[in-house]
Design a protein around this motif. Structure first.
Motif, short mmCIF file in Angstrom:
data_model
loop_
_atom_site.label_atom_id
_atom_site.label_comp_id
_atom_site.label_asym_id
_atom_site.label_seq_id
_atom_site.Cartn_x
_atom_site.Cartn_y
_atom_site.Cartn_z
N ILE A 5 44.26 143.40 57.55
CA ILE A 5 45.18 142.79 56.60
C ILE A 5 45.50 143.79 55.50
CG2 ILE A 5 45.54 140.90 54.97
CD1 ILE A 5 43.44 139.31 56.56
N TYR A 28 47.23 133.10 50.65
CA TYR A 28 47.45 133.84 51.89
C TYR A 28 46.14 134.32 52.49
CZ TYR A 28 48.67 137.74 54.96
OH TYR A 28 48.75 138.60 56.02
N LEU A 29 45.28 134.93 51.66
CA LEU A 29 44.04 135.51 52.18
C LEU A 29 43.02 134.45 52.59
CD1 LEU A 29 43.45 138.55 49.78
CD2 LEU A 29 44.43 138.56 52.08
N MET A 33 44.78 133.28 56.16
CA MET A 33 44.02 134.23 56.98
C MET A 33 42.53 133.90 57.08
SD MET A 33 46.54 135.96 57.90
CE MET A 33 45.65 137.13 58.92
#
Length: 241
Positions: A5, A28-29, A33
């Motif tokens: 990433i 997002y992380l 993800m």
């Protein structure tokens, strides 16, 4: 092992440096993800190269990453500007993304006499340039300028910067410039879907820093022309050779 990433951050990077995350980056992380504390992320900010970082704190609304080691030095592109007339939204996005991937140092949307669009979303286009750098492994993000009138840009043109004028009505060759122009500041100009007006074409052809170039025997769409022109320039004068 390097992280899969990659994330652009507006924060200094260095050994042991803590990097706070925005709410969007944390979502997002950690939400998309599914990273957790100890997970790895590759960070870059356009000036300090790429750094491997570990998740030190993870939350729904924020988090902190800690830089561990540098994985790539900063790789600057050639001193190349891309000037283009905005077209339909998705195709303008495409031009910005490909320019960032292919090594433009600065991207400048220009208003010509036949430009269809009278305004752009500069912040949205800048985000596309950042996303392109994230996805292609770049460590530099070109600035996307706000829309500017072509005549005003030409009136304040830097003395040392050459201009590759891609005009479908003329014939020329980028290869002729390869011997003595490599390493100098350059710019590429791509016109709108309707082409340049005769006064624009005449003024451009008469400027001392202009090099008229043909992109082949076929008339190309503006987004295709941008990619073709950058390919020609990079192969003749850029860092592809």
């Amino acid at each position: 092992m390097n992280a899969k990433i990659r994330l652009y951050v507006e924060h200094p990077l260095g050994p042991g440096q803590s990097v706070p995350l925005t709410r969007e980056q944390a979502h997002y992380l950690f939400g998309v993800m599914r990273l957790s504390v100890g997970g790895r992320v590759a960070l870059f900010n356009g000036s300090d190269g790429e750094w491997q970082a570990e998740v030190a704190e993870a939350g729904k609304r924020g988090g902190i990453l800690s830089c561990v080691e540098q994985s790539k030095p900063l790789q600057l592109p050639p001193d190349l500007w891309l000037l283009f007339a905005p077209i339909k939204k998705a195709r303008t996005d495409f031009i910005v993304e490909k320019a960032a991937e292919m090594g433009a140092a600065r991207i400048i949307p220009v208003q010509t006499e036949f430009t269809n669009s009278e305004r752009i979303r500069q912040d949205r286009l800048q985000a596309h340039a950042i996303e392109a750098a994230e996805q292609c492994g770049g460590t530099f993000v070109p600035e996307v300028a706000d829309l500017q009138r072509l005549d005003r840009i030409l009136g304040a043109w830097p003395d040392d910067r050459q201009l590759m004028f891609c005009d479908e009505a003329e014939a020329g060759s980028a290869l002729r410039m390869a011997e003595n122009e490599k390493g100098k500041p350059w710019a590429i100009l791509i016109g709108p879907e309707g082409g340049f007006s005769e006064p624009e074409r005449k003024r451009l052809a008469e400027l001392p820093f202009t090099h008229v170039v043909s992109l082949g025997p076929r008339i190309l769409r503006a987004d295709t022309a941008a990619v073709a022109a950058m390919t020609m320039w990079q192969q003749a004068l850029g860092d592809w050779t």
